[in-house]
Design a protein around this motif. Sequence first.
Motif, mmCIF file in Angstrom:
data_model
loop_
_atom_site.group_PDB
_atom_site.id
_atom_site.type_symbol
_atom_site.label_atom_id
_atom_site.label_comp_id
_atom_site.label_asym_id
_atom_site.label_seq_id
_atom_site.Cartn_x
_atom_site.Cartn_y
_atom_site.Cartn_z
ATOM 1 N N TYR A 213 -3.300 -32.615 77.664
ATOM 2 C CA TYR A 213 -3.841 -33.944 77.420
ATOM 3 C C TYR A 213 -4.493 -33.983 76.041
ATOM 4 C CZ TYR A 213 -2.918 -34.864 82.323
ATOM 5 O OH TYR A 213 -2.293 -35.036 83.533
ATOM 6 N N ARG A 214 -4.785 -35.194 75.595
ATOM 7 C CA ARG A 214 -5.236 -35.381 74.221
ATOM 8 C C ARG A 214 -6.439 -34.508 73.855
ATOM 9 N NH1 ARG A 214 -7.793 -40.838 71.377
ATOM 10 N NH2 ARG A 214 -8.608 -39.727 69.555
ATOM 11 N N PHE A 215 -7.515 -34.605 74.612
ATOM 12 C CA PHE A 215 -8.734 -33.904 74.211
ATOM 13 C C PHE A 215 -8.634 -32.402 74.465
ATOM 14 C CE2 PHE A 215 -10.183 -38.313 74.915
ATOM 15 C CZ PHE A 215 -10.598 -38.577 73.613
ATOM 16 N N GLU A 216 -7.798 -32.013 75.398
ATOM 17 C CA GLU A 216 -7.506 -30.592 75.599
ATOM 18 C C GLU A 216 -6.843 -30.022 74.343
ATOM 19 O OE1 GLU A 216 -4.870 -27.839 78.711
ATOM 20 O OE2 GLU A 216 -4.758 -30.035 78.777
ATOM 21 N N MET A 217 -5.875 -30.762 73.798
ATOM 22 C CA MET A 217 -5.184 -30.304 72.599
ATOM 23 C C MET A 217 -6.121 -30.292 71.399
ATOM 24 S SD MET A 217 -2.314 -29.097 71.643
ATOM 25 C CE MET A 217 -1.753 -28.526 70.034
ATOM 26 N N GLU A 218 -6.972 -31.289 71.297
ATOM 27 C CA GLU A 218 -7.934 -31.310 70.198
ATOM 28 C C GLU A 218 -8.833 -30.072 70.242
ATOM 29 O OE1 GLU A 218 -10.124 -34.865 69.449
ATOM 30 O OE2 GLU A 218 -8.434 -36.180 69.902
ATOM 31 N N LEU A 219 -9.263 -29.684 71.440
ATOM 32 C CA LEU A 219 -10.121 -28.504 71.582
ATOM 33 C C LEU A 219 -9.362 -27.228 71.227
ATOM 34 C CD1 LEU A 219 -12.813 -27.268 72.377
ATOM 35 C CD2 LEU A 219 -12.047 -27.277 74.765
ATOM 36 N N LEU A 220 -8.102 -27.124 71.663
ATOM 37 C CA LEU A 220 -7.293 -25.953 71.322
ATOM 38 C C LEU A 220 -7.150 -25.810 69.810
ATOM 39 C CD1 LEU A 220 -4.458 -26.321 73.999
ATOM 40 C CD2 LEU A 220 -6.113 -24.445 73.880
ATOM 41 N N LEU A 221 -6.925 -26.920 69.134
ATOM 42 C CA LEU A 221 -6.796 -26.885 67.677
ATOM 43 C C LEU A 221 -8.109 -26.453 67.018
ATOM 44 C CD1 LEU A 221 -4.699 -30.143 67.194
ATOM 45 C CD2 LEU A 221 -3.937 -27.828 66.620
ATOM 46 N N LYS A 222 -9.206 -27.005 67.490
ATOM 47 C CA LYS A 222 -10.509 -26.655 66.918
ATOM 48 C C LYS A 222 -10.815 -25.178 67.121
ATOM 49 C CE LYS A 222 -15.381 -28.033 66.921
ATOM 50 N NZ LYS A 222 -16.393 -28.981 67.488
ATOM 51 N N MET A 223 -10.519 -24.661 68.315
ATOM 52 C CA MET A 223 -10.778 -23.248 68.616
ATOM 53 C C MET A 223 -9.903 -22.317 67.777
ATOM 54 S SD MET A 223 -11.134 -23.373 72.778
ATOM 55 C CE MET A 223 -11.318 -21.587 72.907
ATOM 56 N N SER A 224 -8.788 -22.842 67.276
ATOM 57 C CA SER A 224 -7.839 -22.018 66.516
ATOM 58 C C SER A 224 -7.997 -22.167 65.011
ATOM 59 C CB SER A 224 -6.406 -22.375 66.934
ATOM 60 O OG SER A 224 -6.224 -22.169 68.324
ATOM 61 N N GLY A 225 -9.016 -22.909 64.584
ATOM 62 C CA GLY A 225 -9.302 -22.983 63.154
ATOM 63 C C GLY A 225 -8.679 -24.153 62.427
ATOM 64 N N TYR A 226 -8.427 -25.242 63.151
ATOM 65 C CA TYR A 226 -7.831 -26.425 62.535
ATOM 66 C C TYR A 226 -8.804 -27.599 62.559
ATOM 67 C CZ TYR A 226 -3.336 -24.026 63.216
ATOM 68 O OH TYR A 226 -2.307 -23.118 63.198
ATOM 69 N N SER A 227 -8.619 -28.480 61.602
ATOM 70 C CA SER A 227 -9.344 -29.740 61.559
ATOM 71 C C SER A 227 -8.342 -30.868 61.788
ATOM 72 C CB SER A 227 -10.026 -29.914 60.198
ATOM 73 O OG SER A 227 -10.626 -31.192 60.094
ATOM 74 N N LEU A 228 -8.555 -31.652 62.827
ATOM 75 C CA LEU A 228 -7.609 -32.713 63.172
ATOM 76 C C LEU A 228 -7.590 -33.794 62.098
ATOM 77 C CD1 LEU A 228 -5.649 -33.809 65.344
ATOM 78 C CD2 LEU A 228 -7.600 -35.057 66.305
ATOM 79 N N GLU A 229 -6.381 -34.120 61.639
ATOM 80 C CA GLU A 229 -6.213 -35.170 60.637
ATOM 81 C C GLU A 229 -5.909 -36.513 61.294
ATOM 82 O OE1 GLU A 229 -5.457 -34.612 56.807
ATOM 83 O OE2 GLU A 229 -6.979 -33.116 57.285
ATOM 84 N N THR A 230 -4.930 -36.508 62.214
ATOM 85 C CA THR A 230 -4.538 -37.755 62.867
ATOM 86 C C THR A 230 -3.713 -37.458 64.109
ATOM 87 O OG1 THR A 230 -3.549 -39.943 62.462
ATOM 88 C CG2 THR A 230 -2.344 -38.035 61.636
ATOM 89 N N ILE A 231 -3.557 -38.472 64.955
ATOM 90 C CA ILE A 231 -2.678 -38.390 66.119
ATOM 91 C C ILE A 231 -1.783 -39.624 66.104
ATOM 92 C CG2 ILE A 231 -2.490 -38.111 68.617
ATOM 93 C CD1 ILE A 231 -5.428 -37.307 68.667
ATOM 94 N N PHE A 232 -0.482 -39.395 66.005
ATOM 95 C CA PHE A 232 0.477 -40.489 66.088
ATOM 96 C C PHE A 232 0.943 -40.640 67.534
ATOM 97 C CE2 PHE A 232 1.306 -38.850 61.673
ATOM 98 C CZ PHE A 232 0.753 -39.940 61.008
ATOM 99 N N GLY A 233 1.336 -41.871 67.886
ATOM 100 C CA GLY A 233 1.783 -42.129 69.246
ATOM 101 C C GLY A 233 3.283 -42.267 69.390
ATOM 102 N N ASP A 234 3.999 -42.250 68.259
ATOM 103 C CA ASP A 234 5.458 -42.324 68.310
ATOM 104 C C ASP A 234 6.020 -41.870 66.972
ATOM 105 O OD1 ASP A 234 5.300 -44.485 66.485
ATOM 106 O OD2 ASP A 234 5.287 -45.956 68.099
#
Length: 255
Positions: A213-234
Amino acid sequence: MTDLDLLARYYDIIHTGFEDDLPLWDTLAASADGPILDVGCGTGRLLQFLADPDCPLVGLDSSTEALARARRKLSANGLQAHVSLIQADMRHFDPPRRDFALAILSLNTFMHCQSTEDQLATLQSIHHCLRPGGLLAVDLFYPDPLLQAEVDGRLYFEAEFTDPDTGLPVQWYWRHEFDLAEQVRHLTYVLDTINADGLVHRVVIPVSLRYVYRFEMELLLKMSGYSLETIFGDYNLEPFEHHSPRMIFVAAAEK
């Protein structure tokens, strides 16, 4: 032959004509300004599209069959000199270089990670390959609760096609089920090859895809050393909303 090798055997046929995501990767590649890594490149669907003599391109996959087919396609199109192929597990691999400007996990590839440990290992392995500020793009199925509620487990006929390897007709069926507790979509491909004598040779390919799910993926990225830029829906790069068919995360590697 593994299930992934079997899937590679039929992958190009199943995805014939699918080009919906090409504008997305074209846009990201054009702005990358540096080497590109296609993680889980499979039979080279995107490699053929992205190959550019002015931009180093590397494809990584664990399937022997998929990479063999990718090599043949690249060679047939005169692109083999512009693409390097590596056989490795995306969870644990030695970085072919550490200055990639863009890494790609296309079309649900990340969903082959069956545990949180696998997910983190994959994201961290890719992180080691990216230059500071380099981008990772992850294209995922959106686990719409309405879709999950409609699944009935029945086998559906999808198409009939001619196998280019044998010239024989093949009928393609599929079904899927959701394990809500484990967040896994169990997808089954059934391919019936009809021999000249009328006998049917059936191949059954099970594929288990763990969705996030969205926030699960955001947390995985943060834990792995990434900064979220954007999320596209299509694939038209519209913002992600509750009715979006895809979740396409674009994140920058922090150093």
